[in-house]
Design an enzyme around this catalytic site. Structure first.
Site, PDB file in Angstrom:
ATOM      1  CG  ASP A 113      -0.376  -7.271  10.813  1.00 36.87           C
ATOM      2  OD1 ASP A 113      -0.203  -6.991   9.688  1.00 36.87           O
ATOM      3  OD2 ASP A 113      -1.044  -6.740  11.390  1.00 36.87           O
ATOM      4  CG  ASP A 170       1.246  -5.947   6.166  1.00 38.36           C
ATOM      5  OD1 ASP A 170       1.763  -6.807   6.870  1.00 38.36           O
ATOM      6  OD2 ASP A 170       0.364  -5.406   6.747  1.00 38.36           O
ATOM      7  CB  SER A 193      -0.044  -1.471   8.897  1.00 38.66           C
ATOM      8  OG  SER A 193      -0.363  -2.431   7.932  1.00 38.66           O
ATOM      9  CG  ASP A 226       2.141  -4.398  10.408  1.00 34.09           C
ATOM     10  OD1 ASP A 226       1.926  -4.745   9.156  1.00 34.09           O
ATOM     11  OD2 ASP A 226       1.610  -4.479  11.290  1.00 34.09           O
TER      12      ASP A 226
END
Length: 480
Positions: A248, A244, A97, A246
């Site tokens: 999501d 961010d 993440s 990743d």
């Protein structure tokens, strides 16, 4: 392997310190033992070591006789789509993440993209790894197949189904992808729309995160926010959107460059959904009054949930809620398999502003004025024992700050203080991912009271040994 990499929602640690690549092979084998999938989808984020870890996971599944759909380099929400769209028995995305480049990890899901978390099997995987379960090649399985399907167009079509792109009005926007894939996906979505990207920040994927201030691909970091704010002000953009690494989580900045807290975006989108049909809206207790008021005003059903994607998703499924939002920038949709997605809110906010013919500040300023909030303020402690002692000490001190009413203990300590038409509340909770206490304060229409109470609680936490890691909004505004 340091088994502390198994956390409440995912697996995450420092590559070469907390785990070695071969450990991910073991985890894939144990996933197979625990959940008995026949087919899984596996992808990875942009981090430099992620492809190596992806190969270990794929080998673990194949050696266990599981067929693997290779998703390649993806965002986390693309995993959810692929697992459902291709009717997989589960899936894994290799990602850490918004952590720095030295970190890596994985997020696991089962059928229908249901998260595998501490409550639904992740700690069972950890315990099987601890026991040293015999692994794959000794089991005599036929080796699983590996295949790939170009699925980006199908994913983009799914995203576009949430809005009428033809109805978007002309906007000038700033994009900050934090060196993940969000910039590339956003560009594809905006083709043939009147939306103009006037500045791009970190939209080229780069798993080293070397260009990002502090090397942390997190839109909530103060130095990261400042860059996005400056870009809006320099270009005179209508708004900015940041994700961010990743992709999501999704965050917004209005036309002045001011950050828009997640509770206000949740309220706007709740209104949008409830105008179309009645239903439940899920939100967390960090900052809830703006959302609760909006849901009730639009004849919806407010549903309070613990923070964290696994809890929100479980609540979404149980209540068949239309939509859910967290202060952390996660947004969940019934028509997205009850899962979170970072691109759908981006499109929905653009559509909302186009239909309402207003700017983002015009849309959220009434909520900001009616329910001002502190934003999340983090306090670092040396040990988990100190964190729990601090929580107990704050609980014991609440009578010093007014006439308290304890809310249901859904997540951490939530207390409200009401007097006539005025009032304030706070939520203080232990982070599920870091050794922090997180404080959120909100009031009913009183910015001065907000500052006063936030500083009172902050001083108490600092006296108890907490190191404040977050500047308050008003401190930042004074510096500007």
């Amino acid at each position: 392997m340091n088994l502390n990499i198994f956390r409440a929602y995912d697996i995450r640690g420092v590559f070469g310190v907390d785990f070695e690549p071969r450990d991910f092979y073991r985890i894939a084998c144990v996933y197979t033992d625990c959940f008995q999938p026949k087919t899984v989808a596996v992808g990875h984020d942009v981090r430099e070591r992620s492809p190596e870890l992806w190969r270990q996971v794929v080998s673990g599944f194949q050696d266990s006789g599981v067929d693997v759909l290779d998703l390649g380099r993806i965002s986390t929400d693309m995993l959810y789509f692929a697992v459902v769209h291709y009717q997989m028995d589960g899936g894994i995305v290799i990602t850490a993440s918004h952590n720095p480049a030295a970190f890596n990890g994985m997020k696991l899901v089962g059928q229908h993209a249901v998260p595998i978390s501490a409550d639904t099997g992740l700690f069972a995987v950890r315990d099987a790894v601890r026991r040293g379960t015999s692994f794959a090649k000794q089991n005599g399985h036929c080796r699983g197949n590996l295949w790939a399907i170009p699925f980006l167009d199908a994913y983009l079509s799914h995203l576009r189904s949430f809005v009428d792109l033809r109805g978007l009005s002309e906007k000038r926007i700033v994009l900050n992808a934090n060196s993940g894939l969000a910039g590339k996906i956003a560009d594809r979505l905006l083709v043939d729309t009147p939306i103009q990207v006037c500045q791009r920040l970190f939209t080229e994927p780069d798993g080293s995160f070397a260009e990002i201030p502090g090397g942390r691909p997190d839109p909530l970091r103060p130095e990261n926010r400042e860059l996005t704010t400056a870009a809006v002000q320099q270009t005179r953009a209508d708004l900015a959107v940041a994700w961010d690494a990743d992709a999501d989580r999704c965050f917004f900045f209005d036309e002045t460059g001011a950050f828009v807290e997640g509770c206000y975006i949740t309220a706007l989108l709740a209104e949008k959904f409830l105008r179309q049909r009645r239903g439940g809206i899920i939100f967390d207790p960090r900052a809830m009054w703006a959302v609760e008021h909006t849901v009730l005003s639009n004849k919806g059903r407010p549903i309070l949930s613990r923070c964290g994607h696994s809890f929100i998703k479980a609540g979404m499924r149980e209540s068949r809620a239309l939509f859910g939002g967290e202060a952390s920038g996660h947004y969940y949709f019934r028509d997205n398999f009850y899962a979170d997605n970072g691109m759908i809110p981006f499109l929905l906010v653009l559509e909302y502003l186009s239909v309402q013919r207003m700017s983002l500040a015009e849309a959220v300023n009434p909520l900001r004025a009616a329910y001002p909030i502190s934003g999340e303020i983090n306090f670092a402690f040396e040990t988990n024992c100190q964190i729990r002692e601090a929580l107990d000490a704050v609980n014991a001190a609440i009578h010093c700050w007014g006439d308290p009413c304890l809310e249901a203990p859904i997540d951490g300590l939530s207390v409200r203080f009401l007097s006539g038409s005025d009032g304030w509340r706070f939520n203080l909770r232990e982070s599920n991912t870091e050794p922090l206490l997180r404080l959120n304060v909100e009031t009913i229409g009183d910015e001065d009271l907000l500052i006063e109470k936030t500083m009172q609680i902050s001083e108490k936490l600092e006296y108890l040994g907490g190191k404040r890691e977050t500047k308050c909004r008003w401190e930042t505004e004074k510096l500007a």
